[in-house]
Design a protein around this motif. Structure first.
Motif, PDB file in Angstrom:
ATOM      1  N   LEU A   1       2.657  -8.731   7.128  1.00 24.19           N
ATOM      2  CA  LEU A   1       3.276  -7.987   6.029  1.00 24.19           C
ATOM      3  C   LEU A   1       2.446  -6.759   5.680  1.00 24.19           C
ATOM      4  CD1 LEU A   1       4.362 -10.938   3.721  1.00 24.19           C
ATOM      5  CD2 LEU A   1       5.903  -9.264   4.785  1.00 24.19           C
ATOM      6  N   ARG A   2       1.133  -6.939   5.638  1.00 25.51           N
ATOM      7  CA  ARG A   2       0.247  -5.818   5.292  1.00 25.51           C
ATOM      8  C   ARG A   2       0.298  -4.725   6.353  1.00 25.51           C
ATOM      9  NH1 ARG A   2      -4.523  -4.476   6.965  1.00 25.51           N
ATOM     10  NH2 ARG A   2      -5.131  -6.510   7.798  1.00 25.51           N
ATOM     11  N   THR A   3       0.205  -5.119   7.615  1.00 20.90           N
ATOM     12  CA  THR A   3       0.206  -4.103   8.671  1.00 20.90           C
ATOM     13  C   THR A   3       1.583  -3.453   8.821  1.00 20.90           C
ATOM     14  OG1 THR A   3       0.546  -5.770  10.406  1.00 20.90           O
ATOM     15  CG2 THR A   3      -1.734  -5.120   9.913  1.00 20.90           C
ATOM     16  N   ASP A   4       2.661  -4.224   8.630  1.00 19.03           N
ATOM     17  CA  ASP A   4       4.007  -3.633   8.661  1.00 19.03           C
ATOM     18  C   ASP A   4       4.164  -2.578   7.571  1.00 19.03           C
ATOM     19  OD1 ASP A   4       4.655  -5.278  10.790  1.00 19.03           O
ATOM     20  OD2 ASP A   4       6.073  -6.528   9.658  1.00 19.03           O
ATOM     21  N   ALA A   5       3.504  -2.809   6.435  1.00 20.73           N
ATOM     22  CA  ALA A   5       3.555  -1.858   5.325  1.00 20.73           C
ATOM     23  C   ALA A   5       2.555  -0.714   5.512  1.00 20.73           C
ATOM     24  CB  ALA A   5       3.280  -2.579   4.000  1.00 20.73           C
ATOM     25  N   ARG A   6       1.793  -0.767   6.610  1.00 22.08           N
ATOM     26  CA  ARG A   6       0.782   0.244   6.936  1.00 22.08           C
ATOM     27  C   ARG A   6      -0.242   0.408   5.825  1.00 22.08           C
ATOM     28  NH1 ARG A   6       3.263   4.276  11.126  1.00 22.08           N
ATOM     29  NH2 ARG A   6       4.943   2.963  11.889  1.00 22.08           N
ATOM     30  N   LEU A   7      -0.689  -0.751   5.313  1.00 17.42           N
ATOM     31  CA  LEU A   7      -1.700  -0.765   4.263  1.00 17.42           C
ATOM     32  C   LEU A   7      -2.990  -1.352   4.821  1.00 17.42           C
ATOM     33  CD1 LEU A   7       0.471  -2.141   1.320  1.00 17.42           C
ATOM     34  CD2 LEU A   7      -0.355   0.206   1.613  1.00 17.42           C
ATOM     35  N   SER A   8      -4.099  -0.831   4.354  1.00 16.85           N
ATOM     36  CA  SER A   8      -5.390  -1.391   4.751  1.00 16.85           C
ATOM     37  C   SER A   8      -5.683  -2.625   3.903  1.00 16.85           C
ATOM     38  CB  SER A   8      -6.501  -0.356   4.545  1.00 16.85           C
ATOM     39  OG  SER A   8      -6.690  -0.116   3.157  1.00 16.85           O
ATOM     40  N   ALA A   9      -6.549  -3.466   4.416  1.00 17.05           N
ATOM     41  CA  ALA A   9      -6.964  -4.649   3.654  1.00 17.05           C
ATOM     42  C   ALA A   9      -7.628  -4.207   2.354  1.00 17.05           C
ATOM     43  CB  ALA A   9      -7.903  -5.522   4.483  1.00 17.05           C
ATOM     44  N   SER A  10      -8.375  -3.130   2.421  1.00 17.16           N
ATOM     45  CA  SER A  10      -9.048  -2.607   1.235  1.00 17.16           C
ATOM     46  C   SER A  10      -8.058  -2.199   0.154  1.00 17.16           C
ATOM     47  CB  SER A  10      -9.923  -1.414   1.632  1.00 17.16           C
ATOM     48  OG  SER A  10     -10.505  -0.829   0.501  1.00 17.16           O
ATOM     49  N   SER A  11      -6.992  -1.487   0.539  1.00 14.26           N
ATOM     50  CA  SER A  11      -6.028  -1.031  -0.465  1.00 14.26           C
ATOM     51  C   SER A  11      -5.242  -2.201  -1.055  1.00 14.26           C
ATOM     52  CB  SER A  11      -5.081   0.026   0.108  1.00 14.26           C
ATOM     53  OG  SER A  11      -4.230  -0.532   1.084  1.00 14.26           O
TER      54      SER A  11
ATOM     55  N   ALA B   1      -0.882 -15.404  -4.163  1.00 10.12           N
ATOM     56  CA  ALA B   1       0.349 -15.395  -3.367  1.00 10.12           C
ATOM     57  C   ALA B   1       1.470 -14.679  -4.113  1.00 10.12           C
ATOM     58  CB  ALA B   1       0.759 -16.824  -3.010  1.00 10.12           C
ATOM     59  N   ALA B   2       1.562 -14.907  -5.426  1.00 12.09           N
ATOM     60  CA  ALA B   2       2.598 -14.247  -6.225  1.00 12.09           C
ATOM     61  C   ALA B   2       2.374 -12.740  -6.276  1.00 12.09           C
ATOM     62  CB  ALA B   2       2.628 -14.829  -7.637  1.00 12.09           C
ATOM     63  N   GLU B   3       1.131 -12.309  -6.412  1.00 10.38           N
ATOM     64  CA  GLU B   3       0.824 -10.874  -6.419  1.00 10.38           C
ATOM     65  C   GLU B   3       1.167 -10.241  -5.073  1.00 10.38           C
ATOM     66  OE1 GLU B   3      -0.268  -8.708  -8.803  1.00 10.38           O
ATOM     67  OE2 GLU B   3      -0.044 -10.312 -10.263  1.00 10.38           O
ATOM     68  N   LEU B   4       0.852 -10.944  -3.982  1.00  9.76           N
ATOM     69  CA  LEU B   4       1.166 -10.425  -2.652  1.00  9.76           C
ATOM     70  C   LEU B   4       2.679 -10.375  -2.427  1.00  9.76           C
ATOM     71  CD1 LEU B   4      -1.679 -12.209  -0.707  1.00  9.76           C
ATOM     72  CD2 LEU B   4      -1.410  -9.731  -0.975  1.00  9.76           C
ATOM     73  N   ALA B   5       3.392 -11.401  -2.875  1.00  8.20           N
ATOM     74  CA  ALA B   5       4.851 -11.417  -2.745  1.00  8.20           C
ATOM     75  C   ALA B   5       5.457 -10.232  -3.490  1.00  8.20           C
ATOM     76  CB  ALA B   5       5.419 -12.729  -3.277  1.00  8.20           C
ATOM     77  N   LYS B   6       4.960  -9.986  -4.683  1.00 10.66           N
ATOM     78  CA  LYS B   6       5.450  -8.854  -5.485  1.00 10.66           C
ATOM     79  C   LYS B   6       5.135  -7.529  -4.793  1.00 10.66           C
ATOM     80  CE  LYS B   6       4.781  -7.001 -10.146  1.00 10.66           C
ATOM     81  NZ  LYS B   6       4.077  -7.258 -11.418  1.00 10.66           N
ATOM     82  N   LEU B   7       3.921  -7.387  -4.284  1.00 10.78           N
ATOM     83  CA  LEU B   7       3.506  -6.159  -3.611  1.00 10.78           C
ATOM     84  C   LEU B   7       4.358  -5.880  -2.376  1.00 10.78           C
ATOM     85  CD1 LEU B   7       1.446  -3.811  -3.239  1.00 10.78           C
ATOM     86  CD2 LEU B   7       0.065  -5.421  -1.901  1.00 10.78           C
ATOM     87  N   PHE B   8       4.637  -6.920  -1.586  1.00 13.67           N
ATOM     88  CA  PHE B   8       5.376  -6.742  -0.341  1.00 13.67           C
ATOM     89  C   PHE B   8       6.884  -6.886  -0.513  1.00 13.67           C
ATOM     90  CE2 PHE B   8       1.208  -8.355   1.465  1.00 13.67           C
ATOM     91  CZ  PHE B   8       0.780  -7.100   1.848  1.00 13.67           C
TER      92      PHE B   8
END
Length: 99
Positions: A37-47, A74-81
């Motif tokens: 999900l993070r890489t598909d969104a082209r986001l760094s782990a840091s961001s 998990a809820a924060e990540l779900a919301k972000l993605f």
């Protein structure tokens, strides 16, 4: 728990969970799904770590399946993605959320 919500792995069907009559591929781990999900969104782990107020080290450990994300994370990540918690957990195969 009622019978319809029980999950089990059928003999000879490793990697598949039968839940309420539906089959779900569980070969992708929660950490692997989060990394994708993070890489598909082209986001760094840091961001991502900064956005959810989590250390980058811990996020990377979750992505490597060294730790399981807590419910809040998990809820924060779900919301972000823009996905459901069910999707992150591997219980749903579609990324859409229900509002």
């Amino acid at each position: 728990m009622d019978r319809a919500n029980q999950q089990s792995v059928a003999p000879g069907a490793e990697g598949t969970i039968y839940s309420g009559g539906a089959m779900h591929d569980v070969t992708e781990t929660i950490g692997g799904r989060l990394r994708r999900l993070r890489t598909d969104a082209r986001l760094s782990a840091s961001s991502v770590a900064q956005r959810i107020r989590m250390s980058q080290t811990y996020l990377c450990e979750v992505e490597r399946d060294e730790h399981m994300p807590g419910l809040t994370m998990a809820a924060e990540l779900a919301k972000l993605f823009g996905v459901s918690l069910d999707y992150i957990a591997g219980l749903r195969t579609t990324r859409t959320t229900h509002t």
